[in-house]
Write an enzyme that holds these catalytic residues in place. Structure first.
Site, PDB file in Angstrom:
ATOM      1  N   ASN A  21      46.512  35.018  48.148  1.00 17.51           N
ATOM      2  CA  ASN A  21      45.219  35.194  47.492  1.00 17.51           C
ATOM      3  C   ASN A  21      44.517  33.888  47.141  1.00 17.51           C
ATOM      4  OD1 ASN A  21      47.240  37.530  46.070  1.00 17.51           O
ATOM      5  ND2 ASN A  21      45.576  38.197  47.384  1.00 17.51           N
ATOM      6  N   VAL A  68      40.190  31.141  44.703  1.00 13.96           N
ATOM      7  CA  VAL A  68      41.133  32.150  44.256  1.00 13.96           C
ATOM      8  C   VAL A  68      40.499  33.532  44.356  1.00 13.96           C
ATOM      9  CG1 VAL A  68      42.410  32.976  42.238  1.00 13.96           C
ATOM     10  CG2 VAL A  68      42.211  30.527  42.670  1.00 13.96           C
ATOM     11  N   CYS A  69      41.226  34.483  44.912  1.00 14.25           N
ATOM     12  CA  CYS A  69      40.783  35.874  44.965  1.00 14.25           C
ATOM     13  C   CYS A  69      41.543  36.630  43.869  1.00 14.25           C
ATOM     14  CB  CYS A  69      41.077  36.484  46.332  1.00 14.25           C
ATOM     15  SG  CYS A  69      40.572  38.210  46.462  1.00 14.25           S
ATOM     16  N   LEU A  70      40.871  36.845  42.770  1.00 17.38           N
ATOM     17  CA  LEU A  70      41.495  37.508  41.626  1.00 17.38           C
ATOM     18  C   LEU A  70      40.443  38.384  40.958  1.00 17.38           C
ATOM     19  CD1 LEU A  70      44.081  37.682  39.904  1.00 17.38           C
ATOM     20  CD2 LEU A  70      43.260  35.711  38.631  1.00 17.38           C
TER      21      LEU A  70
END
Length: 183
Positions: A76, A84-86
């Site tokens: 991620n 960041v993929c959050l």
């Protein structure tokens, strides 16, 4: 809180007064970096990353932009940009959250519980789903290569790395295999 700027100041000061090393170039509170240590009992343990934080003018009503400066192998996290993929930062951010939540809860949970079904790094996601043991070895390899600071803070390490590039001590090879760290 009477205004977003007061809240920004308070949140940054709270982060600075915690155990985190915060670097605020030019004393700007809307763009800074934080030294982040990998969570204990994980493949990231022992790694130290410089995480860039950009606070929009509308913070805390709008989420901060977070990105790893030194490389990290994670489904991620985009390997090239460090983005960041959050969800909690990108989609479901709330003014109830603060910067300490990001470094004490959100990022440690991201590293402990990656989501390979929503990847920014397809190689990491694929490897994690195919061979968890090999994935963890690759994570440790990246930690060793890019996130060990040998007594320096991640901020100092990054600054000395920038000097090496400007001094001409940096070398690159077009023959390197993408996504494959050299030892």
């Amino acid at each position: 809180m009477s205004s977003p700027s007061k809240r920004r100041e308070m949140d940054v000061m709270k982060l600075m007064m915690s155990d985190y090393i915060v670097d605020t170039p030019n004393d700007r509170l809307n763009e800074f970096s934080v030294e982040f240590h990998g969570p204990k009992e994980s493949a990231y343990e022992g790694g130290v990353w410089k995480v860039r934080v950009e606070l929009p003018d509308a913070y805390p009503y709008k989420s901060p932009s977070i990105g790893f400066v030194n490389k990290i192998f994670h489904p991620n996290v985009d390997e090239l940009s460090g983005s960041v993929c959050l969800d909690v930062i990108n989609q479901s951010w709330s003014p109830m959250f603060d910067l300490l939540n990001i470094f004490e809860v959100f990022l440690p949970q991201l590293l402990l519980y990656p989501n390979p079904s929503d990847p920014l790094n397809g190689d990491a996601a694929s490897l994690m789903m195919k061979d968890k043991k090999e994935y963890e070895e690759k994570v440790k390899e990246y930690c060793e290569r890019y996130a060990k600071n040998n007594g320096k803070s991640a901020v100092e390490e990054e600054e000395s790395g920038e000097e090496d590039i400007s001094d001409g001590n940096y070398s690159s090879s077009d023959d390197e295999i993408p996504g494959r760290a050299e030892l």
